[in-house]
Design a protein around this motif. Structure first.
Motif, short mmCIF file in Angstrom:
data_model
loop_
_atom_site.label_atom_id
_atom_site.label_comp_id
_atom_site.label_asym_id
_atom_site.label_seq_id
_atom_site.Cartn_x
_atom_site.Cartn_y
_atom_site.Cartn_z
N PHE A 37 4.98 1.46 -18.11
CA PHE A 37 5.69 2.49 -17.33
C PHE A 37 4.77 3.57 -16.75
O PHE A 37 3.80 3.98 -17.37
CB PHE A 37 6.76 3.17 -18.20
N CYS A 38 5.13 4.01 -15.53
CA CYS A 38 4.55 5.20 -14.91
C CYS A 38 5.70 5.92 -14.24
O CYS A 38 6.65 5.28 -13.80
CB CYS A 38 3.53 4.83 -13.83
N GLN A 39 5.57 7.24 -14.13
CA GLN A 39 6.64 8.02 -13.50
C GLN A 39 6.65 7.88 -11.99
O GLN A 39 7.68 7.87 -11.35
CB GLN A 39 6.42 9.50 -13.80
N THR A 40 5.46 7.84 -11.42
CA THR A 40 5.34 7.69 -9.97
C THR A 40 4.26 6.65 -9.69
O THR A 40 3.44 6.35 -10.56
CB THR A 40 4.90 9.01 -9.30
N LEU A 41 4.30 6.11 -8.48
CA LEU A 41 3.36 5.05 -8.15
C LEU A 41 2.20 5.58 -7.30
O LEU A 41 2.42 6.12 -6.21
CB LEU A 41 4.12 3.95 -7.38
N ASN A 74 -0.87 9.54 -3.18
CA ASN A 74 0.31 9.96 -3.95
C ASN A 74 -0.03 10.25 -5.41
O ASN A 74 0.64 9.79 -6.33
CB ASN A 74 1.40 8.87 -3.87
N ARG A 75 -1.12 11.00 -5.61
CA ARG A 75 -1.48 11.35 -6.98
C ARG A 75 -2.08 12.76 -6.98
O ARG A 75 -3.31 12.92 -6.87
CB ARG A 75 -2.49 10.34 -7.53
N ASN A 118 -0.57 -3.54 -13.61
CA ASN A 118 0.79 -4.07 -13.77
C ASN A 118 1.70 -2.95 -14.24
O ASN A 118 1.69 -2.59 -15.41
CB ASN A 118 0.77 -5.22 -14.77
N VAL A 119 2.47 -2.41 -13.30
CA VAL A 119 3.24 -1.20 -13.63
C VAL A 119 4.73 -1.39 -13.34
O VAL A 119 5.13 -2.22 -12.53
CB VAL A 119 2.74 0.02 -12.83
N VAL A 120 5.52 -0.58 -14.05
CA VAL A 120 6.96 -0.50 -13.82
C VAL A 120 7.26 0.99 -13.66
O VAL A 120 6.93 1.78 -14.55
CB VAL A 120 7.73 -1.07 -15.04
N HIS A 176 2.79 -2.40 -2.31
CA HIS A 176 2.81 -0.95 -2.07
C HIS A 176 1.48 -0.44 -1.49
O HIS A 176 1.44 0.64 -0.92
CB HIS A 176 3.14 -0.19 -3.37
N GLN A 177 0.40 -1.23 -1.63
CA GLN A 177 -0.88 -0.79 -1.05
C GLN A 177 -0.77 -0.74 0.49
O GLN A 177 -1.54 -0.05 1.14
CB GLN A 177 -2.02 -1.71 -1.48
N ASN A 178 0.23 -1.44 1.02
CA ASN A 178 0.45 -1.39 2.47
C ASN A 178 0.91 -0.02 2.94
O ASN A 178 0.88 0.27 4.13
CB ASN A 178 1.50 -2.44 2.90
#
Ligand SMILES: C[S@@+](CC[C@H](N)C(=O)[O-])C[C@H]1O[C@@H](n2cnc3c(N)ncnc32)[C@H](O)[C@@H]1O
Ligand code: SF4
Length: 459
Positions: free
Chosen positions: A60-64, A184-185, A71-73, A252-254
């Protein structure tokens, strides 16, 4: 040591290629490894006195972060997500322990992600305590965790230390506000400086910062400012990763504007300047993409040719076998790679049915083992002693790798490798292109179609 590389050399070597966290690489794995194969391996491992590394994946991560290749959710920070995940993860741990049949000692225990600090303090404690029910952590075990400074506070760090974590790694990437915005970080320097200072106070054995070069908006000048700030904080280790752009795998890298990405030669300039700054500041370059202070055990191990590498990164404590628990995690047991299910609802479903969540893997052939050893040695030690090869495998290096002689000769002509006595040595320039050197030993790349759409670029 400064390195001068011309643009043509850079462009020549900037092709798609694996990072070799495993050999054979994941795209070659198949469903030949299923639950029954895994159970058989766990049982035979249980009857040996082999040592163990244990990896736990918290997805898990809160934001991407838009660059993310992990490998994240993505989930809001709510306790229920961690609770349900831990219910299943612990079920997996119980099944694994049951099949092993004995309480094994863990030499290297690592929590990665995603973001392990997505879990609350009580969830962290629950998972740690459960692990100790099924496995023994020795006083000398490396107990490490990957931490996102944005989801960590002093109380959480204090409980990690109290539980026994002795190594901590922070995702930093870049301090430049412009770059942070583009990926976005948002993560100000002060935030990292505070958690870092607190970890020093609590005497973690080793503190690592992850940085990435090649992110959108980065320039050599801008990134050198980040490196100055990192050097001022003086973490023990730095992982300086080359940004892996794999939009066909990570859609999402797009979201990033590719026009903002530095070109291959700009990217190499960013890396070389950062490298020079770390060397000037008393850090040692370790293997492919790491730096460590001279008194850090990673630096000492590298100098003594005792550095090892697995999915968790570099280590000084090689274990015979690796078990990965959690969504998408990878293990290596009895010469077999084991890869868990990648989709969260499926992971839950299989465990609810009382089964192990294995999806695929690879049983190594003898040739795989020989090439895996060769690639690992080159990656971790930057040199390979042919006599040592002969002692281990009972056959001459040059005869075994008859078909690779052309590649080796080419690497020598290009100044990437040199032969000193019976030892192949990677040169300073060769270190930068180590992935390209290793690709010559990859039997699957030689046999298969182009790696273009499967791997990130080597620079
Ligand atoms: C699981 S994360 C670390 C913990 C936490 N999630 C964080 O980001 O702070 C592992 C590291 O992988 C690196 N990483 C992620 N995506 C990457 C990519 N596409 N290319 C290169 N490195 C990447 C980042 O440096 C990141 O810190
Ligand atoms: S870099 Fe870390 S925090 Fe960002 S999305 Fe990836 S795993 Fe999550």
């Amino acid at each position: 040591m400064s390195i001068l590389i011309d643009k043509d050399t850079i462009l020549k070597y900037d092709k798609a290629g694996p990072r070799y966290t495993s050999y054979p690489t994941a795209p070659t794995w198949s469903d030949e490894v299923n639950e029954s194969v895994y159970i058989e391996k766990l049982k035979s491992f249980g009857q040996t006195d082999k040592t163990l590394s244990l990896y736990i994946h918290i997805p898990f991560c809160q934001t991407l972060c838009t660059y993310c290749g992990c490998n994240v959710v993505i989930r809001p920070q709510k306790e229920k997500y961690g609770d349900v995940y831990l219910d299943h993860l612990i079920r997996e741990m119980e099944l694994i322990a049951k099949h092993i049949g004995t309480k094994k000692t863990v030499h290297q225990y690592h929590w990665g992600g995603g973001t392990p600090t997505f879990l609350t303090e009580s969830q962290i404690e629950r998972l740690f305590t459960k692990t100790q029910e099924y496995f023994t952590l020795s006083p000398t075990s490396e107990i490490a965790i990957e931490v996102d400074p944005r989801t960590t506070d002093k109380a959480k760090i204090r409980s990690l230390r109290r539980l026994g974590f002795n190594r901590i790694s922070f995702g930093v990437q870049d301090f430049d506000a412009n770059v942070q915005e583009k990926v976005n970080r948002i993560q100000p320097l002060d935030l990292v400086a505070d958690v870092h200072a607190y970890c020093r106070e609590l005497k973690f054995n080793s503190i690592n910062f992850d940085l990435i070069y090649g992110l959108p908006g980065q320039t050599a000048k801008g990134f050198s400012e980040t490196i100055k700030q990192v050097i001022d904080l003086r973490p023990d280790r730095i992982a300086l990763y080359s940004y892996a752009h794999v939009p066909w795998l990570k859609k999402h890298q797009n979201k990033m504007n590719t026009a903002d990405l530095p070109s291959a030669d700009q990217k190499l300039d960013i890396f070389l300047l950062a490298r020079e700054q770390f060397l000037q500041a008393g850090y040692q370059a370790i293997a492919m993409d790491h730096f460590a202070l001279n008194d850090d055990e990673l630096a000492k191990a590298f100098n003594h040719g005792e550095l090892y590498r697995n999915f968790m990164g570099y280590t000084v404590q090689p274990a015979d076998e690796y078990i990965g628990l959690g969504l998408t995690s990878i293990g290596f047991l009895e010469n077999t790679f084991v890869h868990n299910i990648k989709v969260l609802p499926e992971y839950y479903k299989v465990l609810d049915e009382g089964k192990l969540p294995v999806e695929r893997g690879k049983i190594l052939t003898h040739d795989d083992t020989v090439r895996r050893w060769t690639i690992n040695v080159l990656m971790c030690q930057f040199q390979l002693d042919k006599v040592n090869f002969q002692t281990i495998f009972g056959t001459s290096f040059d005869i075994y790798f008859e078909n690779e002689q052309k590649h080796l000769k080419h690497c020598q002509e290009e100044g990437l490798l040199e032969e000193v006595g019976s030892t192949l040595k990677v040169t300073e320039i060769g270190k930068i292109f180590i992935r390209n050197i290793c690709m010559g030993f990859d039997a699957y790349l030689q046999k298969k179609a182009t790696p273009q759409q499967r791997f990130s670029r080597t620079i």
